[in-house]
Design a protein around this motif. Structure first.
Motif, PDB file in Angstrom:
ATOM      1  N   PHE A  21       0.839  -1.205   0.000  1.00  0.00           N
ATOM      2  CA  PHE A  21       0.000   0.000   0.000  1.00  0.00           C
ATOM      3  C   PHE A  21       0.875   1.257   0.000  1.00  0.00           C
ATOM      4  O   PHE A  21       0.700   2.158  -0.831  1.00  0.00           O
ATOM      5  CB  PHE A  21      -0.892  -0.035   1.245  1.00  0.00           C
ATOM      6  CG  PHE A  21      -1.653   1.231   1.520  1.00  0.00           C
ATOM      7  CD1 PHE A  21      -2.826   1.519   0.853  1.00  0.00           C
ATOM      8  CD2 PHE A  21      -1.199   2.139   2.472  1.00  0.00           C
ATOM      9  CE1 PHE A  21      -3.545   2.682   1.121  1.00  0.00           C
ATOM     10  CE2 PHE A  21      -1.901   3.305   2.743  1.00  0.00           C
ATOM     11  CZ  PHE A  21      -3.072   3.573   2.062  1.00  0.00           C
ATOM     12  N   ARG A  22       1.845   1.322   0.906  1.00  0.00           N
ATOM     13  CA  ARG A  22       2.690   2.523   0.995  1.00  0.00           C
ATOM     14  C   ARG A  22       3.617   2.671  -0.209  1.00  0.00           C
ATOM     15  O   ARG A  22       3.917   3.791  -0.618  1.00  0.00           O
ATOM     16  CB  ARG A  22       3.480   2.508   2.308  1.00  0.00           C
ATOM     17  CG  ARG A  22       2.633   2.909   3.500  1.00  0.00           C
ATOM     18  CD  ARG A  22       3.442   3.044   4.760  1.00  0.00           C
ATOM     19  NE  ARG A  22       3.846   1.746   5.284  1.00  0.00           N
ATOM     20  CZ  ARG A  22       3.069   0.993   6.066  1.00  0.00           C
ATOM     21  NH1 ARG A  22       1.857   1.404   6.404  1.00  0.00           N
ATOM     22  NH2 ARG A  22       3.502  -0.161   6.510  1.00  0.00           N
ATOM     23  N   GLU A  23       4.043   1.571  -0.775  1.00  0.00           N
ATOM     24  CA  GLU A  23       4.862   1.658  -1.988  1.00  0.00           C
ATOM     25  C   GLU A  23       4.080   2.318  -3.118  1.00  0.00           C
ATOM     26  O   GLU A  23       4.634   3.115  -3.888  1.00  0.00           O
ATOM     27  CB  GLU A  23       5.330   0.260  -2.396  1.00  0.00           C
ATOM     28  CG  GLU A  23       6.405  -0.317  -1.477  1.00  0.00           C
ATOM     29  CD  GLU A  23       6.738  -1.763  -1.799  1.00  0.00           C
ATOM     30  OE1 GLU A  23       5.980  -2.392  -2.591  1.00  0.00           O
ATOM     31  OE2 GLU A  23       7.735  -2.271  -1.260  1.00  0.00           O
ATOM     32  N   ALA A  24       2.797   2.002  -3.225  1.00  0.00           N
ATOM     33  CA  ALA A  24       1.962   2.627  -4.257  1.00  0.00           C
ATOM     34  C   ALA A  24       1.687   4.084  -3.931  1.00  0.00           C
ATOM     35  O   ALA A  24       1.734   4.957  -4.809  1.00  0.00           O
ATOM     36  CB  ALA A  24       0.658   1.850  -4.407  1.00  0.00           C
ATOM     37  N   VAL A  25       1.400   4.368  -2.649  1.00  0.00           N
ATOM     38  CA  VAL A  25       1.147   5.754  -2.239  1.00  0.00           C
ATOM     39  C   VAL A  25       2.354   6.631  -2.534  1.00  0.00           C
ATOM     40  O   VAL A  25       2.215   7.792  -2.948  1.00  0.00           O
ATOM     41  CB  VAL A  25       0.786   5.805  -0.737  1.00  0.00           C
ATOM     42  CG1 VAL A  25       0.792   7.240  -0.222  1.00  0.00           C
ATOM     43  CG2 VAL A  25      -0.573   5.158  -0.493  1.00  0.00           C
ATOM     44  N   ALA A  26       3.547   6.076  -2.357  1.00  0.00           N
ATOM     45  CA  ALA A  26       4.778   6.857  -2.527  1.00  0.00           C
ATOM     46  C   ALA A  26       4.938   7.382  -3.941  1.00  0.00           C
ATOM     47  O   ALA A  26       5.586   8.417  -4.151  1.00  0.00           O
ATOM     48  CB  ALA A  26       5.989   6.009  -2.137  1.00  0.00           C
ATOM     49  N   VAL A  27       4.361   6.705  -4.931  1.00  0.00           N
ATOM     50  CA  VAL A  27       4.522   7.134  -6.321  1.00  0.00           C
ATOM     51  C   VAL A  27       3.242   7.752  -6.886  1.00  0.00           C
ATOM     52  O   VAL A  27       3.210   8.157  -8.047  1.00  0.00           O
ATOM     53  CB  VAL A  27       4.982   5.967  -7.222  1.00  0.00           C
ATOM     54  CG1 VAL A  27       6.337   5.451  -6.766  1.00  0.00           C
ATOM     55  CG2 VAL A  27       3.966   4.826  -7.229  1.00  0.00           C
ATOM     56  N   ALA A  28       2.188   7.813  -6.072  1.00  0.00           N
ATOM     57  CA  ALA A  28       0.922   8.387  -6.530  1.00  0.00           C
ATOM     58  C   ALA A  28       0.839   9.858  -6.158  1.00  0.00           C
ATOM     59  O   ALA A  28       1.477  10.319  -5.204  1.00  0.00           O
ATOM     60  CB  ALA A  28      -0.255   7.634  -5.907  1.00  0.00           C
ATOM     61  N   ALA A 160      -2.170   4.928  -8.576  1.00  0.00           N
ATOM     62  CA  ALA A 160      -0.813   5.172  -9.061  1.00  0.00           C
ATOM     63  C   ALA A 160      -0.607   4.672 -10.487  1.00  0.00           C
ATOM     64  O   ALA A 160       0.484   4.816 -11.047  1.00  0.00           O
ATOM     65  CB  ALA A 160       0.198   4.507  -8.126  1.00  0.00           C
ATOM     66  N   GLY A 161      -1.640   4.042 -11.068  1.00  0.00           N
ATOM     67  CA  GLY A 161      -1.530   3.543 -12.433  1.00  0.00           C
ATOM     68  C   GLY A 161      -0.798   2.229 -12.548  1.00  0.00           C
ATOM     69  O   GLY A 161      -0.291   1.885 -13.624  1.00  0.00           O
ATOM     70  N   LYS A 162      -0.749   1.441 -11.459  1.00  0.00           N
ATOM     71  CA  LYS A 162      -0.018   0.177 -11.483  1.00  0.00           C
ATOM     72  C   LYS A 162      -0.766  -0.879 -10.674  1.00  0.00           C
ATOM     73  O   LYS A 162      -0.203  -1.555  -9.815  1.00  0.00           O
ATOM     74  CB  LYS A 162       1.395   0.359 -10.928  1.00  0.00           C
ATOM     75  CG  LYS A 162       1.474   1.172  -9.649  1.00  0.00           C
ATOM     76  CD  LYS A 162       2.878   1.270  -9.073  1.00  0.00           C
ATOM     77  CE  LYS A 162       3.284   0.000  -8.380  1.00  0.00           C
ATOM     78  NZ  LYS A 162       4.599   0.127  -7.704  1.00  0.00           N
ATOM     79  N   ALA A 163      -2.067  -1.019 -10.946  1.00  0.00           N
ATOM     80  CA  ALA A 163      -2.882  -1.982 -10.202  1.00  0.00           C
ATOM     81  C   ALA A 163      -2.390  -3.405 -10.434  1.00  0.00           C
ATOM     82  O   ALA A 163      -2.071  -3.795 -11.560  1.00  0.00           O
ATOM     83  CB  ALA A 163      -4.345  -1.863 -10.614  1.00  0.00           C
TER      84      ALA A 163
END
Length: 268
Positions: A21-28, A160-163
C-alpha cells in the motif's frame, strides 16, 4: 465457518499488504482520485487505513468489551468501517495524519501489529460482526485486517496507475471472510430467496444462500444455484467490493440476482 489461517501468517500478510500500500502511495499523486472510491483522494485513503489500524490496535488492546473503545483511547477518531454491517472501505475514518504521510501510515500499521502480537489469537474483543456468529477475537480482527489492507493496496496501486491482482492466497480467504462475516452481518435479504455460486479459477467454489434470514455461506448442498460468478479469486474479491465491474467476471444464470447482490445492502 471456514478454518482461519495461522495467526502469525495473518500478521505477516497485514505487514506485507500495508507495505505494498505505501509503496503505491509513494509514487501516486496525493490528490489523485481513487477509482474504486471516487470521492476519495490518495491522502484520504491513507487517512482511512491509518485510522482503521489505530482503531483496531486500541480495540484489541482493550480486550473483551461491550462496545468499541472511546475516542480518547484511539489516536484519531474511530473509522467508519461498515456500511449496513458489511465491511467497507468507503468512508474516511481516523484523525488527520500528522507529520510525514508515509511515516504516519507506517506508525499506524506498527501500532496494530504490536497490539496483535501481544494478544493471543483467542483473546476476545469488541467487533462489529457479532450478528454473523463469527468469532469476536484478536485472530478474527487480524483476518479481517489482511482483507482491509489488501483491498486498499489495490486502491492505491490503481490510483498510481499500477494496479496488481490481490495475491490468490489472500483473495481466497478474503472471499470466505467477506461472505461469512461481512454479508453475514447485514441482516435480511430484501429480494426473493436465491442461491449463488462463486467459483474461482484457482479451484475453490463458495455457495451463498440469500433469504429473509440473511446471507449464509457454505450452506448444506441442497439445490442448484440460480447464478454462478466465475473469475480469478482476485477478481471475485474485487467484484464483491465493487472495485471492478461485471465485465471482469463471467456470470451464468440469473444475472439480476448477481446485480442485486452487488447492490446490497444499499438497496435494502
Amino acid at each position: 465457518m471456514t478454518r482461519m489461517p495461522p495467526y502469525q501468517d495473518l500478521l505477516t500478510l497485514i505487514e506485507e499488504r500495508a507495505t505494498a500500500f505505501r509503496e503505491a502511495v509513494a509514487v501516486a499523486d496525493p490528490v489523485a482520485r481513487i477509482p474504486g472510491c471516487p470521492d476519495w483522494t490518495v491522502r484520504d485513503l491513507v487517512t482511512h487505513l491509518g485510522g482503521v489500524h489505530r482503531f483496531w490496535a486500541a480495540t484489541v488492546a482493550a480486550g473483551p468489551a461491550d462496545g468499541s473503545p472511546p475516542a480518547e483511547a484511539v489516536d484519531g477518531s474511530p473509522p467508519a468501517e461498515a456500511v449496513g454491517g458489511a465491511p467497507s472501505a468507503e468512508a474516511v475514518g481516523g484523525g488527520d495524519p500528522h507529520g510525514d504521510l508515509l511515516e504516519w501510515s507506517a506508525e499506524s500499521t506498527r501500532l496494530l501489529l504490536d497490539a496483535l502480537r501481544v494478544a493471543p489469537p483467542d483473546q476476545g474483543c469488541w467487533t462489529w460482526w457479532e450478528a454473523s456468529g463469527a468469532p469476536m477475537t484478536a485472530g478474527a480482527v487480524a483476518r479481517h485486517q489482511v482483507q482491509e489492507a489488501a483491498v486498499h493496496a489495490y486502491d492505491a496501486q490503481e490510483a498510481a496507475g499500477k494496479a496488481e491482482p490481490v495475491p490468490a492466497a489472500i483473495a481466497v480467504d478474503a472471499i470466505a471472510e467477506f461472505l461469512e462475516v461481512g454479508l453475514g452481518s447485514v441482516g435480511a435479504w430484501p429480494h426473493r430467496p436465491a442461491r449463488i455460486a462463486l467459483s474461482a479459477v484457482e479451484g475453490p467454489t463458495w455457495l451463498l444462500d440469500l433469504t429473509p434470514a440473511g446471507a449464509k455461506a457454505n450452506p448444506a448442498p441442497s439445490g442448484e444455484p440460480v447464478a454462478t460468478i466465475r473469475a480469478s479469486a482476485s477478481d471475485l474479491l474485487l467484484f464483491l467490493y465493487r472495485r471492478i465491474g461485471a465485465e471482469a467476471v463471467t456470470v451464468t444464470g440469473d444475472r439480476s440476482v448477481v446485480d442485486d447482490l452487488i447492490a446490497w445492502p444499499h438497496s435494502s
